[in-house]
Design a protein around this motif. Structure first.
Motif, mmCIF file in Angstrom:
data_model
loop_
_atom_site.group_PDB
_atom_site.id
_atom_site.type_symbol
_atom_site.label_atom_id
_atom_site.label_comp_id
_atom_site.label_asym_id
_atom_site.label_seq_id
_atom_site.Cartn_x
_atom_site.Cartn_y
_atom_site.Cartn_z
ATOM 1 N N ARG A 111 0.817 -1.212 0.000
ATOM 2 C CA ARG A 111 0.000 0.000 0.000
ATOM 3 C C ARG A 111 0.852 1.264 0.000
ATOM 4 N NH1 ARG A 111 -5.251 -0.685 0.479
ATOM 5 N NH2 ARG A 111 -6.097 -2.687 1.190
ATOM 6 N N ALA A 112 1.978 1.222 0.675
ATOM 7 C CA ALA A 112 2.904 2.368 0.695
ATOM 8 C C ALA A 112 2.182 3.670 1.045
ATOM 9 C CB ALA A 112 3.629 2.490 -0.645
ATOM 10 N N GLY A 116 -6.483 2.836 -1.265
ATOM 11 C CA GLY A 116 -7.330 2.183 -2.252
ATOM 12 C C GLY A 116 -6.927 0.744 -2.502
ATOM 13 N N PRO A 117 -7.585 0.092 -3.465
ATOM 14 C CA PRO A 117 -7.258 -1.299 -3.766
ATOM 15 C C PRO A 117 -5.879 -1.486 -4.391
ATOM 16 C CG PRO A 117 -8.858 -0.459 -5.338
ATOM 17 C CD PRO A 117 -8.738 0.572 -4.265
ATOM 18 N N ASP A 182 -3.643 -13.675 -13.777
ATOM 19 C CA ASP A 182 -4.843 -13.319 -13.020
ATOM 20 C C ASP A 182 -5.591 -12.141 -13.631
ATOM 21 O OD1 ASP A 182 -5.051 -14.920 -10.353
ATOM 22 O OD2 ASP A 182 -2.927 -14.508 -10.645
ATOM 23 N N GLU A 183 -6.913 -12.162 -13.453
ATOM 24 C CA GLU A 183 -7.740 -11.026 -13.838
ATOM 25 C C GLU A 183 -7.481 -9.857 -12.892
ATOM 26 O OE1 GLU A 183 -9.409 -10.809 -16.458
ATOM 27 O OE2 GLU A 183 -9.994 -12.833 -17.097
ATOM 28 N N HIS A 184 -7.957 -8.693 -13.270
ATOM 29 C CA HIS A 184 -7.657 -7.474 -12.530
ATOM 30 C C HIS A 184 -8.127 -7.537 -11.085
ATOM 31 C CE1 HIS A 184 -11.865 -6.014 -12.765
ATOM 32 N NE2 HIS A 184 -11.868 -6.637 -13.934
ATOM 33 N N TRP A 185 -9.226 -8.235 -10.825
ATOM 34 C CA TRP A 185 -9.746 -8.243 -9.452
ATOM 35 C C TRP A 185 -8.865 -9.007 -8.473
ATOM 36 C CZ3 TRP A 185 -13.009 -10.296 -13.447
ATOM 37 C CH2 TRP A 185 -12.929 -11.685 -13.599
ATOM 38 N N SER A 190 -5.406 -6.116 -0.981
ATOM 39 C CA SER A 190 -6.033 -6.873 0.099
ATOM 40 C C SER A 190 -6.307 -8.339 -0.226
ATOM 41 C CB SER A 190 -7.362 -6.212 0.484
ATOM 42 O OG SER A 190 -8.266 -6.234 -0.617
ATOM 43 N N VAL A 191 -6.106 -8.746 -1.477
ATOM 44 C CA VAL A 191 -6.496 -10.098 -1.888
ATOM 45 C C VAL A 191 -5.570 -11.142 -1.277
ATOM 46 C CG1 VAL A 191 -6.684 -11.674 -3.852
ATOM 47 C CG2 VAL A 191 -7.651 -9.382 -3.998
ATOM 48 N N ARG A 192 -6.176 -12.202 -0.723
ATOM 49 C CA ARG A 192 -5.444 -13.309 -0.121
ATOM 50 C C ARG A 192 -5.704 -14.580 -0.925
ATOM 51 N NH1 ARG A 192 -7.157 -14.779 5.254
ATOM 52 N NH2 ARG A 192 -5.016 -14.915 6.019
#
Length: 220
Positions: A111-112, A116-117, A182-185, A190-192
């Motif tokens: 995140r630095a 946001g995502p 991988d797709e953008h989502w 935050s994705v685990r």
């Protein structure tokens, strides 16, 4: 290695709809994932994957990654972080050697300081399915985050130290960051993701971290 100040990060898991906050001491984290050239120099093999010295090391298991960390520590004259008690991997708390980041350290660094995502426009910062031509790419080819860290999102997923959810998945370990297929989502801070520590997958690599035992560490 980039110095990271102490801080706090809030983690979340969409599967369980849970959130939790983690306080972090100062630490250091590598500017890029470990490359094939770096891995071969320390481990004596590059795994026989797609050739390219500056490609991120992939097809490396969590077990491979922690053993690499110990070898790198020994090469650098530092106390190795990991030791083995039977089939269990333990950490030596005061060891100054290289290790895998915790997932809290990983997300805080990714995140630095952003909320946001992602820390920027995805096409500018990451290799993912939309722009990777279905292959891994040389590290550092996209824009870094605000702390000078490259490929925190996309290119290869990165192993973290943490067990994902022992009550449900046993000793599966956490993966972060998304990869070239991988797709953008999936390429969000935050994705685990999870995988068994012995599995080797062609979209999974790692970067190293290091504890800081003196005061005065700073960000970036």
């Amino acid at each position: 290695m980039v110095d990271v100040r102490p801080g706090r990060v809030e983690l979340s898991d969409r599967r369980t709809e849970s959130t939790w906050s983690v306080e972090l001491a100062a630490y250091r984290i590598a500017e890029t994932p470990v490359t094939r050239e770096q891995y071969a120099a320390i481990a004596g093999t590059d795994g026989g994957g797609e050739p390219g010295a500056a490609l991120p090391m992939d097809s490396v298991s969590w077990d491979d990654a922690v053993r690499f960390c110990n070898r790198l520590s020994e090469w650098a004259g530092l106390t190795p972080v990991y030791r083995w008690a039977g089939e269990t991997t333990e950490t030596i708390a005061a060891a100054g050697g290289y290790r895998l980041p915790t997932e809290a350290e990983w997300e805080f660094a990714c995140r630095a300081g952003t909320e946001g995502p992602r820390y920027g426009d995805l096409d500018e910062i990451a290799w993912y399915r939309g722009n990777s031509a279905n292959r891994v790419h040389t590290v550092g080819g996209k824009r870094p985050n605000g702390w000078g860290l490259y490929d925190m999102l996309g290119n290869v997923w990165e192993w973290c130290w943490d067990i994902y959810d022992p009550a449900v998945y046993g000793d599966y370990r956490v993966l972060r960051g998304g990869g070239w297929f991988d797709e953008h989502w999936s390429c969000r801070a935050s994705v685990r993701r999870r995988s068994h520590p012995t599995l080797r997958l062609d979209d999974v690599g790692f970067r190293v971290a290091q504890s800081v035992f003196s005061v005065g560490a700073h960000t970036g």
